[in-house]
Design an enzyme around this catalytic site. Structure first.
Site, PDB file in Angstrom:
ATOM      1  N   THR A  32      -8.527  -3.977  -2.502  1.00 19.37           N
ATOM      2  CA  THR A  32      -9.164  -5.263  -2.767  1.00 19.37           C
ATOM      3  C   THR A  32     -10.364  -5.496  -1.863  1.00 19.37           C
ATOM      4  OG1 THR A  32      -7.111  -6.242  -3.533  1.00 19.37           O
ATOM      5  CG2 THR A  32      -8.795  -7.768  -2.762  1.00 19.37           C
ATOM      6  N   GLY A  49       1.535   1.376  -7.556  1.00 15.90           N
ATOM      7  CA  GLY A  49       0.795   1.376  -8.807  1.00 15.90           C
ATOM      8  C   GLY A  49       1.026   2.634  -9.613  1.00 15.90           C
ATOM      9  N   SER A  87       6.049  12.220  -4.306  1.00 18.59           N
ATOM     10  CA  SER A  87       4.696  12.354  -4.843  1.00 18.59           C
ATOM     11  C   SER A  87       3.874  13.300  -3.975  1.00 18.59           C
ATOM     12  CB  SER A  87       4.032  10.967  -4.892  1.00 18.59           C
ATOM     13  OG  SER A  87       2.671  11.075  -5.206  1.00 18.59           O
ATOM     14  N   ASP A 116       0.821  -1.228   0.000  1.00 20.71           N
ATOM     15  CA  ASP A 116       0.000   0.000   0.000  1.00 20.71           C
ATOM     16  C   ASP A 116       0.847   1.267   0.000  1.00 20.71           C
ATOM     17  OD1 ASP A 116      -2.363  -1.683   0.396  1.00 20.71           O
ATOM     18  OD2 ASP A 116      -1.685  -1.856   2.462  1.00 20.71           O
ATOM     19  N   HIS A 148      -3.431  -2.415  -6.883  1.00 23.55           N
ATOM     20  CA  HIS A 148      -2.664  -1.220  -7.204  1.00 23.55           C
ATOM     21  C   HIS A 148      -3.618  -0.191  -7.799  1.00 23.55           C
ATOM     22  CE1 HIS A 148       1.405  -3.538  -7.673  1.00 23.55           C
ATOM     23  NE2 HIS A 148       1.016  -3.397  -6.433  1.00 23.55           N
TER      24      HIS A 148
END
Length: 427
Positions: free
Chosen positions: A300, A16, A412, A12, A40
């Site tokens: 998920t 992705g 990011s 996590d 992802h």
């Protein structure tokens, strides 16, 4: 060049997005381990995708995406995922290894039954069948994709395996028994679903390497979930380490030149296991709601992720075990609400302060030693250049880099592909 993208922590971390970005520079993207038990999330011009089995390069029309031999191949889930991305205008270019092993319907059943049997001692499984799948693989009673195309041998083997599974179902779990005819018919359906995509991916990759193609290995989860070096036994069942990428994809280990290790600016985890910097209650819920694109909830399962402060001990260990050549730090923008940002810089175990990540029995007794940094208290999304970030953000990143001992080259500041800042390392 062969490059790997892997997680430093519990999974996590935002891999992705990084994979989606670097796939633009890649000819081939390979999933080399894991299955549909984790997701992802990527956001691009096609929309928002929570990918589970499909490699994160799927949105690039000129990129070949491969599910390697190390993957737990849930065929119906893969086909459904391909159908879902097609509805958003993406036509996936997919190959599947003929040596990948098939997730059987009874793997999911056995996973569910075992968690039920364990009760409060359960592993926190996603009930995707992963542990029973890999147990069968290494017990040599699994089924490779290529076996689906030899029905006589398949039927004979299936009868032997079902006999064993039914003993477990009857005497351990007290559940309904499996029917060989029904299972065989299901496997024939699986064969027809997957047939258009199956090739000898090892040969394909050998030729691609000779041609100088750029290859990207995509890992699932992170170091803390490795069955050897993670928080055993609360781990996954295949190795998420970059070095396993050579095995799970079928390429020489010496060719992996660049290992991009992803770590988040705070900590999060789905599932059970020791988590020293974890926080609870309202403090945790506030961080959870500020986290990620839609909060810290599993891609998920949808269940709330456990969250905590950045853990330098676990993260340094994570990047070392991955053999990281560089680090991407994600989700720094999610901390903008904090007046102060705590960081776990060491563990206290039985009165002794340690900085090396310990084995699980000691980890159970560890308490976080925290260092507090001033918050930056402003929305940093939309900032395009690293140097334009508030000084508090840059100091935080500098400290993490110094603790990790590996260059932090990407930071990011948002969930979208373009929300990535590039940074010159100070190491």
């Amino acid at each position: 060049m062969v490059r790997a993208i892997v997680g430093a922590n519990w999974g996590d971390e935002g891999k992705g997005k990084i994979t989606d970005m670097l796939a633009a520079q890649s000819d081939i993207v390979i999933r080399f381990q894991g299955g549909a038990n984790a997701g992802h999330t990527i956001i691009n011009e096609y929309g928002r995708f929570a990918l589970h089995l499909l490699p994160s390069g799927v949105c690039y029309p000129n990129t070949v995406n491969i599910l390697g031999n190390g993957v737990a191949l849930d065929i119906p889930k893969l086909i459904k995922e391909m159908e879902d991305v097609r509805t958003k205008g993406v036509e996936p270019h997919i190959f599947v290894s003929d040596r990948a092993q098939v997730m059987m319907p009874y793997h999911v059943l056995l996973d569910t039954y075992e968690e039920e049997r364990l009760g409060n001692a359960a592993f926190g499984s996603t009930k995707s069948g992963i542990a029973p799948f890999f147990s069968d693989k290494f017990a040599k009673i699994g089924f490779q994709v290529n076996e689906l195309f030899y029905p006589e041998e398949l039927r004979e083997k299936l009868e032997r395996v079902v006999e064993l599974k039914n003993l477990t179902l009857e005497h351990v779990y007290h559940k309904p028994l499996l029917d060989v005819d029904e299972l065989f018919a299901t496997l024939m359906e699986y064969r027809d679903m997957i047939a258009p995509y199956v090739i000898d991916t090892a040969v394909y990759l050998r030729n691609a390497i000779k041609e100088g193609k750029n290859i990207l290995l995509e890992g699932q989860l992170g170091t803390m979930k490795d069955p050897d070096f993670g928080i055993y036994p609360m781990v996954t069942s295949s190795s998420p380490l970059a070095s396993y990428g050579a095995v799970g994809a079928g390429i020489p280990a010496r060719l992996i030149e660049d290992v991009v290790c992803v770590t988040k600016a705070y900590s999060s985890s789905v599932g059970a296991g020791e988590f020293v910097s974890e926080i609870f209650g309202d403090e945790a819920q506030t961080l959870r709601l500020h986290g990620g694109d839609k909060g810290e909830f599993g891609a998920t399962t949808g269940r709330p992720r456990r969250v905590g402060w950045y853990d330098c001990v676990a993260s340094r260990y994570g990047v070392e075990m991955q053999g990281a050549t560089r680090v991407a730090l994600t989700a720094i923008d999610c901390l903008s609400y904090l007046d102060e940002i705590p960081v776990c810089v060491a563990y206290e175990i039985d009165g002794k302060v340690v900085k090396d990540f310990p084995v699980t029995p000691l980890l159970k007794r560890a308490k976080p030693v925290l260092k507090v940094f001033p918050g930056f208290k402003q929305d940093i999304r939309g900032i395009k250049n690293y140097e334009d970030l508030p000084i508090e953000v840059k100091n935080y990143v500098d400290f993490i880099e110094s603790e990790l001992g590996v260059p932090v080259t990407m930071v990011s500041n948002g969930p979208k592909r373009e929300e990535m800042l590039y940074r010159e390392s100070k190491l």
